[in-house]
Scaffold this active site. Structure first.
Site, PDB file in Angstrom:
ATOM      1  N   GLU A 168     -10.581  -2.323   4.208  1.00 18.64           N
ATOM      2  CA  GLU A 168      -9.221  -1.670   4.487  1.00 18.64           C
ATOM      3  C   GLU A 168      -8.867  -0.178   3.966  1.00 18.64           C
ATOM      4  OE1 GLU A 168      -6.568  -5.754   5.015  1.00 18.64           O
ATOM      5  OE2 GLU A 168      -6.519  -5.000   2.844  1.00 18.64           O
ATOM      6  N   ASP A 184       0.706  -1.293   0.147  1.00 10.80           N
ATOM      7  CA  ASP A 184       0.174   0.100  -0.051  1.00 10.80           C
ATOM      8  C   ASP A 184       0.727   1.381  -0.044  1.00 10.80           C
ATOM      9  OD1 ASP A 184      -1.319  -2.055   0.868  1.00 10.80           O
ATOM     10  OD2 ASP A 184      -2.062  -1.306   2.653  1.00 10.80           O
TER      11      ASP A 184
HETATM   12  C1  FRU Z   1      -4.100  -3.464   2.643  1.00 14.08           C
HETATM   13  C2  FRU Z   1      -3.384  -3.743   4.050  1.00 14.08           C
HETATM   14  C3  FRU Z   1      -3.736  -2.927   5.145  1.00 14.08           C
HETATM   15  C4  FRU Z   1      -2.606  -3.244   6.138  1.00 14.08           C
HETATM   16  C5  FRU Z   1      -1.312  -3.488   5.172  1.00 14.08           C
HETATM   17  C6  FRU Z   1      -0.214  -4.455   5.750  1.00 14.08           C
HETATM   18  O1  FRU Z   1      -3.214  -3.858   1.673  1.00 14.08           O
HETATM   19  O2  FRU Z   1      -3.877  -5.162   4.331  1.00 14.08           O
HETATM   20  O3  FRU Z   1      -4.990  -3.291   5.563  1.00 14.08           O
HETATM   21  O4  FRU Z   1      -2.497  -2.033   7.031  1.00 14.08           O
HETATM   22  O5  FRU Z   1      -1.865  -3.969   4.095  1.00 14.08           O
HETATM   23  O6  FRU Z   1       0.728  -4.391   4.978  1.00 14.08           O
END
Ligand code: FRU
Length: 507
Positions: free
Chosen positions: A208, A26
């Protein structure tokens, strides 16, 4: 034509950000401050798979060229540093800086390790920088917001200034509950609960990386809507990870959706196409926007990957790329308010690409006979911008063959009878690394005055399609042979027209 052969080089994009080495997911902490755009990101500093989650960092003056910086916030034995946002605390409300040197503040999720007394929890924490993002210090009072939850994450913070007052607002998710939860704060340290939105629309996966922002409709500041972005995984429109949006109002306390189709946790596959999707492809996830971007622009970046197969994509030494930066606007189309997305164009920047000195290849309006028309080699390539406008007329199907050679090709096709644009990567090249990678994505796209306008960016391992000026987008990764560089136009029968074609970057 590229001459690189190593796997890592063959697919390494030219215009999309990748970490020089190792894994990323992300985008985090997107913020503009003092002439610099900061892109932080979920990063494994010591491996090519997910793990050791820390915030990597890159900076840019123009959103097109990124310079990698040292890891900004590193994991330790107590916590992994999960996704979140960053703000320029201009009034120094947090007290982490001074009025003359206001701090950058990162609001991230502490995912506590077994070694921590908070083991198993996810809570929100702060880190700050008083040297323009070069070095970061974790706040001694972390976490600042702990609900005792194991799935409370991905805080996006913005400054609210409206009828209800002026304060920081955080939108984060209770991922398993498919809820976006809102809090407010005067100083980024003490948070007060405001409201909860959801579950609604797509709930086939965890929620998310939310975002919440206000945009004018058709550029009219007197007519605005709030956009709530909720990424979900899996359960996206094309399978696996995807971003959905809701449009509505926010009064400083609660977001009220005007685009809810289904409420609650029930899954209704037949309604999926009615929900708001940021992208109809497989590879645009965890999309969030910049804080403090100049001129009120709403600029978003997504992780150009999908959790379904993201750990297996065939690149050595690095894995995962960001999307191009997209500007999002709201417009009325077909009687409805919809987001329109345009990519910041790397080919507009002098010196950004190969062969930019060469004039673009173009074709004038002409009939499009049945069959395939191959574009000359000098306009072919693996890093291209293609603008094509079709008038399908009496043809049943028109479109483009991309990254083609022999039987290998990625097919972008418009079917007139259904009004559906599809991107087919089943024969795109290496699809074997995961059983679900060979896929066909589709999106309904109405013709406008009988015409279909397409802007396509190819960048070694990706195809990003913007249809009808960004009314619909499809983003997909592809892993073709290096020699698969041909571009073709096709129609299934006579009666269609090519209105215009322009290709930049080829040769
Ligand atoms: C989304 C996610 C988020 C989390 C991060 C962990 O892709 O699952 O919810 O904060 O990646 O790397």
């Amino acid at each position: 034509m590229t001459t690189t052969t190593a796997l890592g080089c063959q697919y390494r994009p030219q215009h999309h950000y990748t970490a020089d080495r190792n894994w990323l997911n992300d985008p985090n902490g997107l913020v503009y401050a003092n002439g610099t755009y900061h892109l932080f990101y979920q990063h494994n500093p010591s491996g090519n798979g997910w793990g050791n989650m820390s915030w990597g960092h890159a900076t840019s003056a123009d959103l097109l060229h990124w310079d990698e910086q040292p890891v900004a916030i590193a994991c330790d034995d107590q916590e992994a540093i999960f996704s979140g946002s960053a703000v320029l605390d201009g009034a120094n409300t947090s007290g982490f800086g001074t009025p003359d040197n206001p701090p950058l503040v990162a609001i991230y999720t502490s995912a506590y390790s077994p070694a921590s007394p908070l083991s198993g929890r996810q809570a929100q924490s702060l880190a700050y920088s008083t040297d323009n993002g070069a070095t970061w210090i974790k706040h001694a009072g972390n976490p600042v917001l702990d609900r005792g939850s194991a799935d409370f994450r991905d805080p996006k913070v913005f400054w609210y200034d409206g009828a209800a007052g002026s304060y920081w607002v955080m939108v984060a998710v209770e991922a398993m509950d498919r809820e976006a939860v809102l809090y407010k704060s005067a100083d980024l340290k003490a948070w007060e609960y405001l409201s909860t939105f959801g579950p609604a629309n797509a709930t086939g996966g965890v929620w998310e990386c939310p975002d919440l922002f206000e945009l004018p409709v058709d550029g009219n500041p007197g007519n605005t809507k709030w956009v709530l972005v909720v990424n979900l995984n899996p359960g996206g429109i094309a399978g696996g990870s995807a971003g959905q949006y809701f449009l509505g109002t926010f009064d400083g306390v609660a977001f009220v959706s005007e685009t809810t189709v289904t409420e609650g946790l029930q899954k209704d596959e037949s309604r999926m196409a009615e929900y708001g999707w940021l992208d109809w492809g497989r590879d645009y996830y965890a999309a969030v926007s910049f804080s403090n971007a100049p001129d009120g622009r709403r600029l978003m970046i997504g992780w150009m990957n999908n959790w379904e197969y993201g750990a297996l994509t065939p690149t050595d030494g690095w894995r995962g790329a960001m999307s191009l930066v997209r500007e999002v606007r709201l417009a009325v189309r077909g009687g409805r308010v919809v987001p329109m997305q345009t990519a910041l164009d790397p080919f507009e920047s002098v010196g950004a690409g190969r062969n930019l000195g060469a004039s673009p290849y173009s074709e004038a309006a002409r009939p499009l006979p049945a069959g395939t028309h191959w574009i000359p080699a000098e306009a072919s390539g693996d890093v291209l911008r293609i603008d094509a406008e079709f008038e399908p007329g009496a043809a049943g199907e028109v479109g483009l063959l991309l990254r083609a050679s022999g039987a290998e090709r990625t097919v972008l096709a418009y079917r007139c009878a259904t009004g559906v644009l599809s991107l087919d990567r089943t024969a795109s090249g290496n699809t074997d690394f995961h059983e679900s990678f060979a896929s066909l994505e589709s999106v309904p796209v109405p013709l406008e005055n009988g015409r279909l306008r397409l802007r396509i960016f190819l960048d070694r391992c990706s195809v990003e399609v913007f249809a009808q000026d960004g009314l619909a987008t499809i983003t997909d990764q592809v892993f073709p042979a290096e020699s698969s560089t041909q571009v073709g136009l096709f129609a299934d029968r006579d009666g269609g027209r090519l209105v215009s074609l322009a290709i930049v970057g080829g040769g």
